[in-house]
Design a protein around this motif. Structure first.
Motif, mmCIF file in Angstrom:
data_model
loop_
_atom_site.group_PDB
_atom_site.id
_atom_site.type_symbol
_atom_site.label_atom_id
_atom_site.label_comp_id
_atom_site.label_asym_id
_atom_site.label_seq_id
_atom_site.Cartn_x
_atom_site.Cartn_y
_atom_site.Cartn_z
ATOM 1 N N ARG A 195 67.501 96.482 41.266
ATOM 2 C CA ARG A 195 68.632 97.587 41.598
ATOM 3 C C ARG A 195 67.998 98.834 41.556
ATOM 4 N NH1 ARG A 195 70.327 93.582 43.261
ATOM 5 N NH2 ARG A 195 72.311 92.385 42.664
ATOM 6 N N LEU B 220 74.216 102.639 44.996
ATOM 7 C CA LEU B 220 73.103 101.602 44.784
ATOM 8 C C LEU B 220 72.124 102.090 46.469
ATOM 9 C CD1 LEU B 220 73.809 97.997 43.934
ATOM 10 C CD2 LEU B 220 72.647 99.734 42.683
ATOM 11 N N GLN B 223 68.932 96.641 46.775
ATOM 12 C CA GLN B 223 69.196 95.693 46.072
ATOM 13 C C GLN B 223 68.481 94.673 46.609
ATOM 14 O OE1 GLN B 223 73.439 94.408 45.340
ATOM 15 N NE2 GLN B 223 73.917 95.918 46.860
#
Lengths: 355, 258
Positions: A195, B220, B223
């Motif tokens: 992440r 984010l 990922q």
């Protein structure tokens, strides 16, 4: 031409090209891997964790010199400042008397002040409420404790703003169970989870007073910074202010720690659907770090019970109340044995019925 | 004349009684495998005789080094019949066979003993005997067999035989129940009391700064969830077909291994 060696992620044995399966293959544990997966895995594993914290140095906006008086506690050295018309008599830290300190000319002017919103009566009522529904409180505490001092104090805080970016690599697993004939089979699938992202943090507070217990100050958070205002002597009227004795530089490690923990928690919340998740490599970078100096309202209360002082703090803006009360060990063990006996009896009856 | 007739009738009556009354095994313990001492045999015989007198149910303890090629259930039946065991026309009784040929133990019962020593009782008995036999404590194993038969038959005589709906709970079972309950009690009490204690001190530092995250600022940018490898474990399941703890039951009795 150098030869890149690949190691099996499962057992660390060298991998060889399996021509039969057209994948990298481990001859010890028979696992096979796509070449692209291995390249990505190896590159990620080779990355070292990085931590970079970049803060702009604090620039103060001057001092407040007019209309204030400074006091010093001869017992603990605590320094407090009050408005000219407000007389401070007792040290909020150790309850010893304070005296005027003519050597101090002024105090650092804060960038932001949050004025007191909750009054003294509310603080005293909060103490009473705090003592309610506490099964282990000695029964005579409420009747016999003596409120020693209640002080409205502006506590100095360093506020940290930053943009935090992080990259975290996790090892995660998912487990499957099934039966094959006479056998129970369990398969654990291992994943590399990555992440990358960021968040902005505004006004992360670190208390700038060595004498104020950090646990108390953090426990009464958060403050609503939208109600912060420019400093004015009027806000000080009837209250005293603590002088900072922890510099902004010395406060940075705590700010770094909290921001890092914050971004780690935000990232972790995005890793879902696994039976176990373990962080293996964390890199954090803080940029656009700004520091400001603030004064936050806190009611400090101290009460004496059986010759011991108990302290409490209340957020002067939100009314959040924290503290430490004495524990009656007699009550503790009475509850312990009583609950043990009760649960043992119930569990025995249930098991006996099932037998 | 009358005297002669009454004597004849008495003799005939006695003969009839002898034929129809308890046949019973003459020897209650037959230790062909040499597992028991003379003293132990005598003790077991005395116990069995007491039980026969009290309950009118016969018992035979039989040890052997060979089953002569037979299944242990058949062997047990043949021995019971050849030894003329059992009380009454239904041959009420039970036999315990310990075979050293294949380390098997068998309890078979007949007549009213089928009702008194239910499948539950036999499985219970086998489970409690086999640890002794495994440790070569043969006398203790046989004594345990008789001990539980005594309990089970008494319960059956009182109209409440032990079975799947009416379990026999030993003192050891109660000790385990109380032990587990006490452990649960201590854990629950500890958790509750520590929770109450934690309410007394609320001044605890914050772990993170998530009260200060600017709204909607968290994003984010990358990922990746990459499957890497698997590990598989296989374990053999315990044999559930043969009843609890490795026993096998049929209409005549129960067999176990040691």
């Amino acid at each position: 031409m150098s030869v890149q060696e690949f190691k099996c992620p499962a057992c660390a044995a060298p991998l060889k090209w399996g021509s039969g399966v057209q994948k990298m293959k481990c001859e010890y544990c028979d696992n096979t891997y796509d070449i692209d997966t291995m390249l990505e895995f190896t590159a990620e594993e080779a990355e070292k964790p990085v931590e970079e914290y970049s803060w702009k140095p604090y620039e103060d906006i001057g001092e407040v010199t007019d209309g204030i008086k400074s006091y010093i506690c001869k017992s603990c050295g605590g320094q407090i400042t009050g408005e000219e018309t407000t007389a401070a008599t007792q040290c909020p830290y150790c309850d010893s008397p304070v005296v005027l300190d003519n050597n101090v000319s002024g105090m650092l002017k804060p960038d932001i002040v949050i004025p007191f919103k909750v009054d003294k009566e509310a603080a005293m009522k909060a103490l009473g409420n705090f003592c309610l529904h506490k099964p282990l409180l000695p029964k005579d505490f409420v009747s016999e404790n003596r409120l020693q001092e209640i002080t409205g104090l502006y506590v100095p805080f360093w506020l940290f703003d930053a943009e935090a970016d992080a990259k975290i690599r996790y090892e995660a697993t998912k487990t499957e169970h099934w039966t094959e004939g006479d056998y129970d089979v369990t398969r654990t699938n291992y994943f590399m989870v990555i992440r990358e992202g960021g968040a902005a943090f505004d006004f992360v507070p670190v208390d700038g007073s060595e004498k104020m217990d950090n646990a108390y100050m953090e426990a009464i958070e958060p403050y609503d910074m939208s109600e912060g205002v420019e400093f004015n002597m009027a806000y000080l009227s009837g209250f005293v202010a603590d002088k900072y004795d922890i510099s902004s530089d010395d406060s940075k490690p705590r700010a770094n720690e909290r921001v890092k923990a914050g971004i780690e928690m935000l990232m972790r919340q995005t890793v879902t659907g696994y039976d176990s998740v373990v962080a293996q490599n964390t890199s954090v970078k803080l940029t656009e770090g700004n520091i400001s100096y603030a004064m936050m309202p806190v009611w400090i209360l101290s009460t004496k019970y059986k010759d011991k002082i108990y302290r409490f703090a209340m957020n002067g803006q939100t009314g959040k109340f924290v503290g430490e009360l004495p524990v009656s060990w007699g009550k503790f063990w009475a509850y312990f044995f009583g609950i043990t006996a009760g649960v043992t009896l119930i569990a025995s009856l249930i098991q006996g019925f099932l037998l | 004349m009358k005297k002669i007739v009454s004597v004849i009738f008495s003799v005939i009556a006695a003969a009839v009684m002898c034929c129809t009354a308890s046949a019973q095994c003459s020897d209650k313990v037959i230790d062909n495998a040499g597992l028991l001492s003379d003293t132990e045999e005598a003790s077991l015989e005395a116990t069995i005789n007491g039980m026969v007198e009290e309950y009118g149910v016969d018992f035979l303890i039989y040890t052997t080094n060979t089953l002569d090629g037979k299944d242990i259930a058949d062997y047990a039946r043949d021995v019971y019949n050849s030894q003329n065991c059992g009380v009454g026309s239904d041959k009420d009784g039970a036999i315990l066979v310990i075979s050293m040929e294949n380390n098997k133990v068998r309890i078979s019962r007949y007549g009213w003993a089928v009702e008194a020593l239910t499948e539950y009782c036999n499985e219970f008995n086998i489970e409690h005997i086999t640890p002794y036999l495994t440790d070569a404590e043969y006398y203790e194993g046989c004594d345990t067999f008789l001990h539980y038969c005594d309990i089970f038959i008494e319960a059956a005589e009182n109209g409440k035989p032990y079975d799947d709906d009416n379990h026999y709970i030993t003192a050891e079972d109660w000790a385990i129940v109380i032990g587990i309950s006490l452990l649960i009690g201590v854990i629950v009490a500890l958790v509750a009391c520590l929770a109450m204690k934690s309410m007394m001190k609320t001044a605890v530092p914050k772990y993170d700064a998530n009260d200060y995250v600017r709204k909607n600022s968290f994003k984010l940018t990358r990922q990746r969830d990459i499957y890497v490898y698997s590990r598989t474990k296989r374990s053999k399941r315990s044999d559930s077909n043969s009843g609890s703890g490795g026993t096998k039951s049929d209409s005549e009795g129960t067999t176990g291994s040691f």
